[in-house]
Design a protein around this motif. Sequence first.
Motif, PDB file in Angstrom:
ATOM      1  N   PRO A 106      -3.265 -71.494  39.764  1.00 53.60           N
ATOM      2  CA  PRO A 106      -1.852 -71.878  39.724  1.00 53.60           C
ATOM      3  C   PRO A 106      -1.254 -71.746  38.328  1.00 53.60           C
ATOM      4  N   GLU A 107      -2.113 -71.799  37.313  1.00 54.96           N
ATOM      5  CA  GLU A 107      -1.628 -71.676  35.940  1.00 54.96           C
ATOM      6  C   GLU A 107      -1.396 -70.226  35.527  1.00 54.96           C
ATOM      7  N   CYS A 108      -1.790 -69.283  36.355  1.00 57.00           N
ATOM      8  CA  CYS A 108      -1.590 -67.854  36.067  1.00 57.00           C
ATOM      9  C   CYS A 108      -0.847 -67.213  37.234  1.00 57.00           C
ATOM     10  N   TYR A 109       0.306 -67.763  37.545  1.00 57.02           N
ATOM     11  CA  TYR A 109       1.088 -67.305  38.694  1.00 57.02           C
ATOM     12  C   TYR A 109       1.360 -65.807  38.626  1.00 57.02           C
ATOM     13  N   ASP A 110       1.738 -65.309  37.444  1.00 58.87           N
ATOM     14  CA  ASP A 110       2.119 -63.900  37.351  1.00 58.87           C
ATOM     15  C   ASP A 110       0.961 -62.973  37.691  1.00 58.87           C
ATOM     16  N   ALA A 111      -0.256 -63.367  37.366  1.00 59.05           N
ATOM     17  CA  ALA A 111      -1.418 -62.557  37.724  1.00 59.05           C
ATOM     18  C   ALA A 111      -1.557 -62.469  39.239  1.00 59.05           C
ATOM     19  N   ASP A 112      -1.361 -63.585  39.924  1.00 56.57           N
ATOM     20  CA  ASP A 112      -1.454 -63.574  41.377  1.00 56.57           C
ATOM     21  C   ASP A 112      -0.289 -62.814  42.008  1.00 56.57           C
ATOM     22  N   LEU A 113       0.899 -62.897  41.398  1.00 56.60           N
ATOM     23  CA  LEU A 113       2.022 -62.108  41.892  1.00 56.60           C
ATOM     24  C   LEU A 113       1.702 -60.614  41.821  1.00 56.60           C
ATOM     25  N   LEU A 114       1.132 -60.175  40.711  1.00 50.11           N
ATOM     26  CA  LEU A 114       0.762 -58.770  40.575  1.00 50.11           C
ATOM     27  C   LEU A 114      -0.302 -58.378  41.592  1.00 50.11           C
ATOM     28  N   ARG A 115      -1.265 -59.258  41.854  1.00 49.84           N
ATOM     29  CA  ARG A 115      -2.274 -58.981  42.874  1.00 49.84           C
ATOM     30  C   ARG A 115      -1.615 -58.753  44.229  1.00 49.84           C
ATOM     31  N   GLY A 116      -0.599 -59.561  44.543  1.00 48.65           N
ATOM     32  CA  GLY A 116       0.085 -59.418  45.815  1.00 48.65           C
ATOM     33  C   GLY A 116       0.932 -58.158  45.896  1.00 48.65           C
ATOM     34  N   LEU A 117       1.456 -57.721  44.780  1.00 54.41           N
ATOM     35  CA  LEU A 117       2.312 -56.539  44.772  1.00 54.41           C
ATOM     36  C   LEU A 117       1.520 -55.247  44.958  1.00 54.41           C
ATOM     37  N   VAL A 118       0.265 -55.244  44.549  1.00 52.40           N
ATOM     38  CA  VAL A 118      -0.557 -54.022  44.628  1.00 52.40           C
ATOM     39  C   VAL A 118      -1.068 -53.839  46.049  1.00 52.40           C
ATOM     40  N   GLY A 119      -0.879 -52.634  46.586  1.00 50.61           N
ATOM     41  CA  GLY A 119      -1.355 -52.315  47.917  1.00 50.61           C
ATOM     42  C   GLY A 119      -2.764 -51.757  47.913  1.00 50.61           C
ATOM     43  N   PRO A 120      -3.407 -51.722  49.070  1.00 49.12           N
ATOM     44  CA  PRO A 120      -4.810 -51.287  49.131  1.00 49.12           C
ATOM     45  C   PRO A 120      -5.014 -49.820  48.778  1.00 49.12           C
ATOM     46  N   ASP A 121      -3.986 -49.004  48.903  1.00 48.58           N
ATOM     47  CA  ASP A 121      -4.141 -47.567  48.654  1.00 48.58           C
ATOM     48  C   ASP A 121      -3.302 -47.076  47.488  1.00 48.58           C
ATOM     49  N   ASP A 122      -2.776 -47.981  46.688  1.00 48.83           N
ATOM     50  CA  ASP A 122      -1.910 -47.576  45.581  1.00 48.83           C
ATOM     51  C   ASP A 122      -2.699 -46.800  44.529  1.00 48.83           C
ATOM     52  N   ASP A 123      -2.144 -45.697  44.099  1.00 52.61           N
ATOM     53  CA  ASP A 123      -2.704 -44.917  43.005  1.00 52.61           C
ATOM     54  C   ASP A 123      -1.871 -45.204  41.760  1.00 52.61           C
ATOM     55  N   PRO A 149       3.014 -64.970  46.570  1.00 52.86           N
ATOM     56  CA  PRO A 149       2.879 -64.405  47.915  1.00 52.86           C
ATOM     57  C   PRO A 149       1.744 -63.386  47.983  1.00 52.86           C
ATOM     58  N   SER A 150       1.144 -63.287  49.152  1.00 53.37           N
ATOM     59  CA  SER A 150       0.133 -62.269  49.400  1.00 53.37           C
ATOM     60  C   SER A 150       0.813 -60.911  49.594  1.00 53.37           C
ATOM     61  N   HIS A 151      -0.001 -59.851  49.661  1.00 56.07           N
ATOM     62  CA  HIS A 151       0.567 -58.526  49.883  1.00 56.07           C
ATOM     63  C   HIS A 151       1.288 -58.470  51.232  1.00 56.07           C
ATOM     64  N   GLU A 152       0.723 -59.098  52.249  1.00 55.85           N
ATOM     65  CA  GLU A 152       1.353 -59.093  53.564  1.00 55.85           C
ATOM     66  C   GLU A 152       2.692 -59.822  53.540  1.00 55.85           C
ATOM     67  N   GLN A 153       2.759 -60.942  52.817  1.00 55.99           N
ATOM     68  CA  GLN A 153       4.036 -61.663  52.705  1.00 55.99           C
ATOM     69  C   GLN A 153       5.067 -60.837  51.958  1.00 55.99           C
ATOM     70  N   ILE A 154       4.658 -60.139  50.913  1.00 51.23           N
ATOM     71  CA  ILE A 154       5.585 -59.295  50.168  1.00 51.23           C
ATOM     72  C   ILE A 154       6.141 -58.191  51.056  1.00 51.23           C
ATOM     73  N   LEU A 155       5.309 -57.592  51.884  1.00 50.71           N
ATOM     74  CA  LEU A 155       5.789 -56.548  52.789  1.00 50.71           C
ATOM     75  C   LEU A 155       6.801 -57.107  53.782  1.00 50.71           C
ATOM     76  N   ARG A 156       6.638 -58.367  54.181  1.00 51.53           N
ATOM     77  CA  ARG A 156       7.610 -58.977  55.096  1.00 51.53           C
ATOM     78  C   ARG A 156       8.910 -59.316  54.382  1.00 51.53           C
ATOM     79  N   TRP A 157       8.827 -59.716  53.114  1.00 49.38           N
ATOM     80  CA  TRP A 157      10.011 -60.152  52.368  1.00 49.38           C
ATOM     81  C   TRP A 157      10.858 -58.998  51.847  1.00 49.38           C
ATOM     82  N   LYS A 158      10.238 -57.887  51.526  1.00 48.27           N
ATOM     83  CA  LYS A 158      10.930 -56.854  50.768  1.00 48.27           C
ATOM     84  C   LYS A 158      12.004 -56.145  51.582  1.00 48.27           C
TER      85      LYS A 158
END
Length: 220
Positions: A106-123, A149-158
């Motif tokens: 929780p103290e590194c929110y931005d790191a988790d946000l970036l994890r959620g933004l990256v997709g499984p096949d992103d180059d 948010p997780s990657h799945e939540q980001i895909l729903r929100w965007k």
Amino acid sequence: MDLAYYFLEDEAVAAHPDRLAYLVSGTWPLPSGAAAPGATFAPDVSLRFVGPPGPGPDSVYAVRITWQHTDHDRTNLDPREATVFPGVNLPGLADHLRGIADPVSPECYDADLLRGLVGPDDDGIGRAMERYVCLTPYDLSVVGRGSAPSHEQILRWKLPEPPPEARVAVDEHLTQATRYIDDFFGHEQLFLFDTQWAAAHPDLALSLLRYATHWDPLAP
């Protein structure tokens, strides 16, 4: 919302470029040139290190300039330091983030946000930044949990497409995006850069990191 206004004389800017270069840059995007491999950068500011470290000599720095910092309950004038991923450069960041299996902290929110933004096949990290500017909520934390948010939540929100006011600039060692919120709150900005970019632009890099650490760029 708390705001800080700066009135700076030319003498102060000339005397403290490592603290003020970003604030007076007046341009977007920032310049993208990078130093040669093997260049070094040693910032003397407080940072949030996110492990596990990668195998390389470089680091990636993440600076999110936002109207609200979701990982604490203080004011907009209380930023919580930039995030650093040691042992990786920007071209390798997407792979590195996919290798972090569990939420960081929780103290590194931005790191988790970036994890959620990256997709499984992103180059590379470019697709993640394109998703970022398609997100419209003021607060990107999950309601009721305060987590990223997780990657799945980001895909729903965007949105299907970013607002016309949004901007993304992707280069090999610097990626920058400005996410449009609305006409009142304006934009939230996200900068990702690595050691090679910082070594070529040390004043810009240091002043960005300081801006993420304290609202007063001249604070000790």
